[in-house]
Design a protein around this motif. Structure first.
Motif, PDB file in Angstrom:
ATOM      1  N   ALA A 283     -10.067  -0.325  -7.637  1.00 16.47           N
ATOM      2  CA  ALA A 283      -8.860   0.294  -8.182  1.00 16.47           C
ATOM      3  C   ALA A 283      -7.620  -0.545  -7.867  1.00 16.47           C
ATOM      4  O   ALA A 283      -6.774  -0.766  -8.740  1.00 16.47           O
ATOM      5  N   VAL A 284      -7.518  -1.037  -6.635  1.00 18.53           N
ATOM      6  CA  VAL A 284      -6.350  -1.845  -6.247  1.00 18.53           C
ATOM      7  C   VAL A 284      -6.359  -3.166  -7.012  1.00 18.53           C
ATOM      8  O   VAL A 284      -5.309  -3.635  -7.478  1.00 18.53           O
TER       9      VAL A 284
ATOM     10  N   TYR B 259       1.479   3.103  -3.694  1.00 17.35           N
ATOM     11  CA  TYR B 259       0.487   3.823  -4.495  1.00 17.35           C
ATOM     12  C   TYR B 259      -0.292   4.753  -3.585  1.00 17.35           C
ATOM     13  O   TYR B 259      -0.364   4.564  -2.385  1.00 17.35           O
ATOM     14  N   THR B 260      -0.847   5.797  -4.205  1.00 19.07           N
ATOM     15  CA  THR B 260      -1.641   6.762  -3.437  1.00 19.07           C
ATOM     16  C   THR B 260      -3.075   6.728  -3.944  1.00 19.07           C
ATOM     17  O   THR B 260      -3.325   6.594  -5.142  1.00 19.07           O
ATOM     18  N   LEU B 261      -3.986   6.853  -3.014  1.00 22.27           N
ATOM     19  CA  LEU B 261      -5.406   6.886  -3.320  1.00 22.27           C
ATOM     20  C   LEU B 261      -5.950   8.253  -2.950  1.00 22.27           C
ATOM     21  O   LEU B 261      -5.660   8.763  -1.867  1.00 22.27           O
TER      22      LEU B 261
ATOM     23  N   LYS C 275     -12.251   1.757  -3.939  1.00 25.64           N
ATOM     24  CA  LYS C 275     -10.849   1.524  -3.559  1.00 25.64           C
ATOM     25  C   LYS C 275     -10.449   0.097  -3.871  1.00 25.64           C
ATOM     26  O   LYS C 275      -9.388  -0.158  -4.441  1.00 25.64           O
TER      27      LYS C 275
ATOM     28  N   GLU D 286       0.813  -1.226   0.000  1.00 22.82           N
ATOM     29  CA  GLU D 286       0.000   0.000   0.000  1.00 22.82           C
ATOM     30  C   GLU D 286       0.842   1.268   0.000  1.00 22.82           C
ATOM     31  O   GLU D 286       0.361   2.326  -0.400  1.00 22.82           O
TER      32      GLU D 286
ATOM     33  N   ILE E  47     -12.431   7.154  -6.962  1.00 22.73           N
ATOM     34  CA  ILE E  47     -11.058   7.037  -6.461  1.00 22.73           C
ATOM     35  C   ILE E  47     -10.077   7.178  -7.618  1.00 22.73           C
ATOM     36  O   ILE E  47     -10.258   6.567  -8.674  1.00 22.73           O
ATOM     37  N   HIS E  48      -9.043   7.985  -7.410  1.00 22.42           N
ATOM     38  CA  HIS E  48      -7.889   8.040  -8.312  1.00 22.42           C
ATOM     39  C   HIS E  48      -6.753   7.297  -7.629  1.00 22.42           C
ATOM     40  O   HIS E  48      -6.330   7.667  -6.540  1.00 22.42           O
ATOM     41  N   LEU E  49      -6.260   6.255  -8.278  1.00 20.62           N
ATOM     42  CA  LEU E  49      -5.095   5.527  -7.777  1.00 20.62           C
ATOM     43  C   LEU E  49      -3.916   5.923  -8.645  1.00 20.62           C
ATOM     44  O   LEU E  49      -3.983   5.848  -9.877  1.00 20.62           O
TER      45      LEU E  49
END
Length: 134
Positions: free
Chosen positions: A83-84, A11-13, A80, A8, A33-35
């Motif tokens: 996206a992950v 990457y930034t969420l 989230k 984790e 969400i932008h990852l």
């Protein structure tokens, strides 16, 4: 070939407002969400980084940052997870190497069968010729 899990910390969420229909909720809640995943700064192997950077994917910008926008679900937590999961799918797909294909030839019997069926079709078509009435 093992699956690659990305920690984790790499990457930034960030939460943003979702687009599209959703009534009043879409205007009040930041559920999309932008990852952002920096490929060059990650702990992936150099070989895998190179494969990711050379993908023909418009989600990877010129700085080598993969940006995934998840807005399919109404809740931030579901987006989230989505996206992950998509990030892991992209990385693991780039890690997969297709086996080399060796050229093969049709067998003697298959070749004979193909030629016989071609000649039969030719005979059928010859019988469709013009009829002469005398």
């Amino acid at each position: 070939m093992s699956l690659i899990l990305i920690p984790e910390t790499e990457y930034t969420l960030s939460a943003i407002r979702a687009q599209g229909a959703g009534g009043q909720n879409v205007n009040k809640v930041s559920s999309a969400i932008h990852l952002r995943f920096d490929i060059n700064a990650s702990s992936l192997s150099d070989w895998l980084k190179d494969r990711l950077l050379h993908l023909k994917d418009n989600r990877i910008n010129d700085d080598g940052v993969l940006v995934i926008k998840a807005q399919q679900y109404r809740t931030q937590e579901a987006n989230k997870r989505d996206a992950v999961q998509r990030l892991h799918e992209i990385v693991n797909a780039a890690n997969h190497i297709k086996p080399t294909r060796y050229a093969t030839r049709p067998s003697w019997g298959a070749n004979r069968h193909r030629l016989e069926s071609k000649s039969q079709r030719g005979q059928v078509k010859q019988l469709r010729g013009k009829m002469s009435f005398q």
